[in-house]
Design a protein around this motif. Structure first.
Motif, PDB file in Angstrom:
ATOM      1  N   PHE A  52       0.844  -1.188   0.000  1.00 30.71           N
ATOM      2  CA  PHE A  52       0.000   0.000   0.000  1.00 30.71           C
ATOM      3  C   PHE A  52       0.882   1.241   0.000  1.00 30.71           C
ATOM      4  O   PHE A  52       1.906   1.277   0.676  1.00 30.71           O
ATOM      5  N   THR A  53       0.479   2.264  -0.745  1.00 33.91           N
ATOM      6  CA  THR A  53       1.147   3.569  -0.704  1.00 33.91           C
ATOM      7  C   THR A  53       0.080   4.669  -0.696  1.00 33.91           C
ATOM      8  O   THR A  53      -1.003   4.499  -1.260  1.00 33.91           O
ATOM      9  N   ALA A  54       0.395   5.772  -0.044  1.00 36.99           N
ATOM     10  CA  ALA A  54      -0.472   6.950  -0.067  1.00 36.99           C
ATOM     11  C   ALA A  54       0.397   8.182  -0.281  1.00 36.99           C
ATOM     12  O   ALA A  54       1.519   8.262   0.237  1.00 36.99           O
ATOM     13  N   GLU A  55      -0.137   9.120  -1.034  1.00 39.38           N
ATOM     14  CA  GLU A  55       0.534  10.396  -1.253  1.00 39.38           C
ATOM     15  C   GLU A  55       0.212  11.295  -0.062  1.00 39.38           C
ATOM     16  O   GLU A  55      -0.957  11.621   0.173  1.00 39.38           O
ATOM     17  N   VAL A  56       1.234  11.683   0.682  1.00 40.28           N
ATOM     18  CA  VAL A  56       1.038  12.480   1.890  1.00 40.28           C
ATOM     19  C   VAL A  56       0.350  13.800   1.574  1.00 40.28           C
ATOM     20  O   VAL A  56      -0.519  14.244   2.327  1.00 40.28           O
ATOM     21  N   ASP A  57       0.679  14.415   0.435  1.00 42.78           N
ATOM     22  CA  ASP A  57       0.080  15.717   0.128  1.00 42.78           C
ATOM     23  C   ASP A  57      -1.404  15.629  -0.247  1.00 42.78           C
ATOM     24  O   ASP A  57      -2.041  16.641  -0.513  1.00 42.78           O
ATOM     25  N   SER A  58      -1.963  14.413  -0.220  1.00 38.74           N
ATOM     26  CA  SER A  58      -3.397  14.260  -0.495  1.00 38.74           C
ATOM     27  C   SER A  58      -4.225  14.212   0.787  1.00 38.74           C
ATOM     28  O   SER A  58      -5.427  13.959   0.745  1.00 38.74           O
ATOM     29  N   ILE A  59      -3.580  14.518   1.928  1.00 40.44           N
ATOM     30  CA  ILE A  59      -4.287  14.496   3.207  1.00 40.44           C
ATOM     31  C   ILE A  59      -5.350  15.588   3.240  1.00 40.44           C
ATOM     32  O   ILE A  59      -5.143  16.682   2.714  1.00 40.44           O
ATOM     33  N   THR A  60      -6.479  15.267   3.833  1.00 38.26           N
ATOM     34  CA  THR A  60      -7.526  16.262   4.013  1.00 38.26           C
ATOM     35  C   THR A  60      -8.227  16.019   5.343  1.00 38.26           C
ATOM     36  O   THR A  60      -8.491  14.879   5.710  1.00 38.26           O
ATOM     37  N   ASP A  67      -4.611  21.283   7.255  1.00 37.30           N
ATOM     38  CA  ASP A  67      -3.953  20.424   6.263  1.00 37.30           C
ATOM     39  C   ASP A  67      -2.563  20.956   5.923  1.00 37.30           C
ATOM     40  O   ASP A  67      -1.599  20.192   5.828  1.00 37.30           O
ATOM     41  N   ALA A  68      -2.452  22.277   5.747  1.00 35.39           N
ATOM     42  CA  ALA A  68      -1.145  22.879   5.449  1.00 35.39           C
ATOM     43  C   ALA A  68      -0.169  22.634   6.604  1.00 35.39           C
ATOM     44  O   ALA A  68       1.008  22.347   6.379  1.00 35.39           O
ATOM     45  N   HIS A  69      -0.651  22.734   7.845  1.00 34.76           N
ATOM     46  CA  HIS A  69       0.205  22.479   9.001  1.00 34.76           C
ATOM     47  C   HIS A  69       0.636  21.014   9.028  1.00 34.76           C
ATOM     48  O   HIS A  69       1.804  20.706   9.304  1.00 34.76           O
ATOM     49  N   LEU A  70      -0.272  20.101   8.722  1.00 34.12           N
ATOM     50  CA  LEU A  70       0.076  18.674   8.702  1.00 34.12           C
ATOM     51  C   LEU A  70       1.135  18.360   7.643  1.00 34.12           C
ATOM     52  O   LEU A  70       1.968  17.475   7.839  1.00 34.12           O
ATOM     53  N   LEU A  71       1.120  19.070   6.542  1.00 33.12           N
ATOM     54  CA  LEU A  71       2.098  18.846   5.473  1.00 33.12           C
ATOM     55  C   LEU A  71       3.457  19.457   5.781  1.00 33.12           C
ATOM     56  O   LEU A  71       4.456  19.087   5.161  1.00 33.12           O
ATOM     57  N   SER A  72       3.512  20.363   6.740  1.00 31.62           N
ATOM     58  CA  SER A  72       4.749  21.070   7.078  1.00 31.62           C
ATOM     59  C   SER A  72       5.717  20.166   7.843  1.00 31.62           C
ATOM     60  O   SER A  72       5.392  19.037   8.223  1.00 31.62           O
ATOM     61  N   ALA A  73       6.902  20.709   8.101  1.00 31.07           N
ATOM     62  CA  ALA A  73       7.933  19.967   8.850  1.00 31.07           C
ATOM     63  C   ALA A  73       7.515  19.685  10.290  1.00 31.07           C
ATOM     64  O   ALA A  73       8.078  18.799  10.936  1.00 31.07           O
ATOM     65  N   ASP A  74       6.498  20.379  10.819  1.00 29.67           N
ATOM     66  CA  ASP A  74       6.004  20.085  12.165  1.00 29.67           C
ATOM     67  C   ASP A  74       5.407  18.680  12.260  1.00 29.67           C
ATOM     68  O   ASP A  74       5.408  18.071  13.333  1.00 29.67           O
ATOM     69  N   PHE A  75       4.860  18.181  11.139  1.00 26.27           N
ATOM     70  CA  PHE A  75       4.218  16.867  11.139  1.00 26.27           C
ATOM     71  C   PHE A  75       4.827  15.969  10.068  1.00 26.27           C
ATOM     72  O   PHE A  75       5.891  15.417  10.251  1.00 26.27           O
ATOM     73  N   ALA A  79       7.310  17.545   1.845  1.00 26.25           N
ATOM     74  CA  ALA A  79       8.341  17.867   0.854  1.00 26.25           C
ATOM     75  C   ALA A  79       9.492  16.867   0.941  1.00 26.25           C
ATOM     76  O   ALA A  79      10.054  16.450  -0.078  1.00 26.25           O
ATOM     77  N   GLU A  80       9.836  16.463   2.146  1.00 28.39           N
ATOM     78  CA  GLU A  80      10.937  15.514   2.364  1.00 28.39           C
ATOM     79  C   GLU A  80      10.476  14.058   2.273  1.00 28.39           C
ATOM     80  O   GLU A  80      11.210  13.195   1.805  1.00 28.39           O
ATOM     81  N   PHE A  81       9.255  13.784   2.729  1.00 28.72           N
ATOM     82  CA  PHE A  81       8.719  12.413   2.789  1.00 28.72           C
ATOM     83  C   PHE A  81       7.343  12.385   2.111  1.00 28.72           C
ATOM     84  O   PHE A  81       6.317  12.409   2.791  1.00 28.72           O
ATOM     85  N   LYS A 102      -0.236  -7.973   9.766  1.00 32.12           N
ATOM     86  CA  LYS A 102       0.973  -7.369  10.320  1.00 32.12           C
ATOM     87  C   LYS A 102       1.834  -6.901   9.158  1.00 32.12           C
ATOM     88  O   LYS A 102       1.853  -7.524   8.091  1.00 32.12           O
ATOM     89  N   GLY A 103       2.549  -5.802   9.397  1.00 32.70           N
ATOM     90  CA  GLY A 103       3.416  -5.301   8.344  1.00 32.70           C
ATOM     91  C   GLY A 103       4.250  -4.135   8.823  1.00 32.70           C
ATOM     92  O   GLY A 103       4.193  -3.746   9.988  1.00 32.70           O
ATOM     93  N   ASP A 104       5.012  -3.610   7.887  1.00 36.42           N
ATOM     94  CA  ASP A 104       5.904  -2.493   8.164  1.00 36.42           C
ATOM     95  C   ASP A 104       5.320  -1.221   7.559  1.00 36.42           C
ATOM     96  O   ASP A 104       5.089  -1.147   6.354  1.00 36.42           O
ATOM     97  N   LEU A 105       5.073  -0.244   8.429  1.00 30.73           N
ATOM     98  CA  LEU A 105       4.579   1.064   8.019  1.00 30.73           C
ATOM     99  C   LEU A 105       5.746   2.034   7.995  1.00 30.73           C
ATOM    100  O   LEU A 105       6.440   2.196   9.005  1.00 30.73           O
ATOM    101  N   THR A 106       5.962   2.644   6.835  1.00 30.91           N
ATOM    102  CA  THR A 106       7.001   3.667   6.693  1.00 30.91           C
ATOM    103  C   THR A 106       6.313   5.010   6.531  1.00 30.91           C
ATOM    104  O   THR A 106       5.508   5.208   5.625  1.00 30.91           O
ATOM    105  N   LEU A 107       6.644   5.893   7.458  1.00 35.79           N
ATOM    106  CA  LEU A 107       6.012   7.205   7.529  1.00 35.79           C
ATOM    107  C   LEU A 107       7.040   8.179   8.072  1.00 35.79           C
ATOM    108  O   LEU A 107       7.712   7.872   9.065  1.00 35.79           O
ATOM    109  N   HIS A 108       7.188   9.312   7.422  1.00 35.34           N
ATOM    110  CA  HIS A 108       8.095  10.347   7.914  1.00 35.34           C
ATOM    111  C   HIS A 108       9.533   9.821   8.018  1.00 35.34           C
ATOM    112  O   HIS A 108      10.291  10.192   8.907  1.00 35.34           O
ATOM    113  N   GLY A 109       9.890   8.895   7.107  1.00 34.16           N
ATOM    114  CA  GLY A 109      11.241   8.349   7.066  1.00 34.16           C
ATOM    115  C   GLY A 109      11.536   7.288   8.102  1.00 34.16           C
ATOM    116  O   GLY A 109      12.675   6.848   8.234  1.00 34.16           O
ATOM    117  N   VAL A 110      10.528   6.850   8.845  1.00 33.49           N
ATOM    118  CA  VAL A 110      10.693   5.854   9.900  1.00 33.49           C
ATOM    119  C   VAL A 110       9.848   4.629   9.548  1.00 33.49           C
ATOM    120  O   VAL A 110       8.690   4.765   9.159  1.00 33.49           O
TER     121      VAL A 110
END
Length: 176
Positions: A52-60, A67-75, A79-81, A102-110
């Motif tokens: 499974f993959t999701a585009e982070v910038d499609s969050i709503t 949404d803009a705050h969630l896309l920023s480096a605070d969350f 841009a980086e991930f 069970k599986g591996d979730l990769t989010l925010h580089g982790v």
């Protein structure tokens, strides 16, 4: 038995989440752009391979500012991930219609392991002759485990954003 491939039907699928706001209400959100596939032995989903993959910038979340705050480096730091990914490590039948994924979730580089509960909706042919299957997936993760640490203390005590994120995912797949 032969390998069967299943592709997501995005118009009948949704990737949702909820997180506490101000310690007493939930804010709901979703990802609008995503992709997934499953490989099975025939129509048996036990031990299926799932990606499974999701585009982070499609969050709503219903709020452009949030949404803009969630896309920023605070969350998420989109841009980086720009993507979050999930790769199944096991898909185990627990009872009739109930599985543990069970599986591996990769989010925010982790990358961290997660365990999700799955309700299997069954198999059916649609009016156009396509074989479809559906799953309702639920689970909880702690956002801080993936480095999503931003928060703000409240004057009356507590914090603005909860750590626990509840996942509510509906996936429909089409047999290829």
């Amino acid at each position: 038995m032969s390998t069967t491939k299943w592709v997501i039907d995005p118009s009948h699928s949704e990737i949702g989440f909820k997180v506490k706001h101000m310690m007493f209400t939930n804010v709901s959100g979703s990802f609008q752009k995503f992709d997934a596939y499953i490989e099975t032995n025939g129509d048996n989903f036990e031990n299926a391979k799932m990606e499974f993959t999701a585009e982070v910038d499609s969050i709503t979340t219903g709020s452009a500012d949030r949404d803009a705050h969630l896309l920023s480096a605070d969350f998420f730091d989109a841009a980086e991930f720009p993507q979050l990914t999930f790769s199944a490590t096991s898909f185990t039948k627990e009872d009739e219609g109930e599985y543990t994924l069970k599986g591996d979730l990769t989010l925010h580089g982790v990358t961290k392991p997660v365990k999700l509960d799955v309700e299997f909706g069954g198999l059916a042919k649609d009016p156009w002759g396509n074989t479809k299957t559906g799953f309702s997936i639920t689970g909880k993760i702690n956002r801080k485990d993936w480095g999503l640490n931003w928060n703000s203390a409240l004057e009356a005590g507590g914090v603005l954003v909860g750590e626990e994120v509840k996942l509510a995912i509906e996936l429909q797949f089409i047999k290829q």
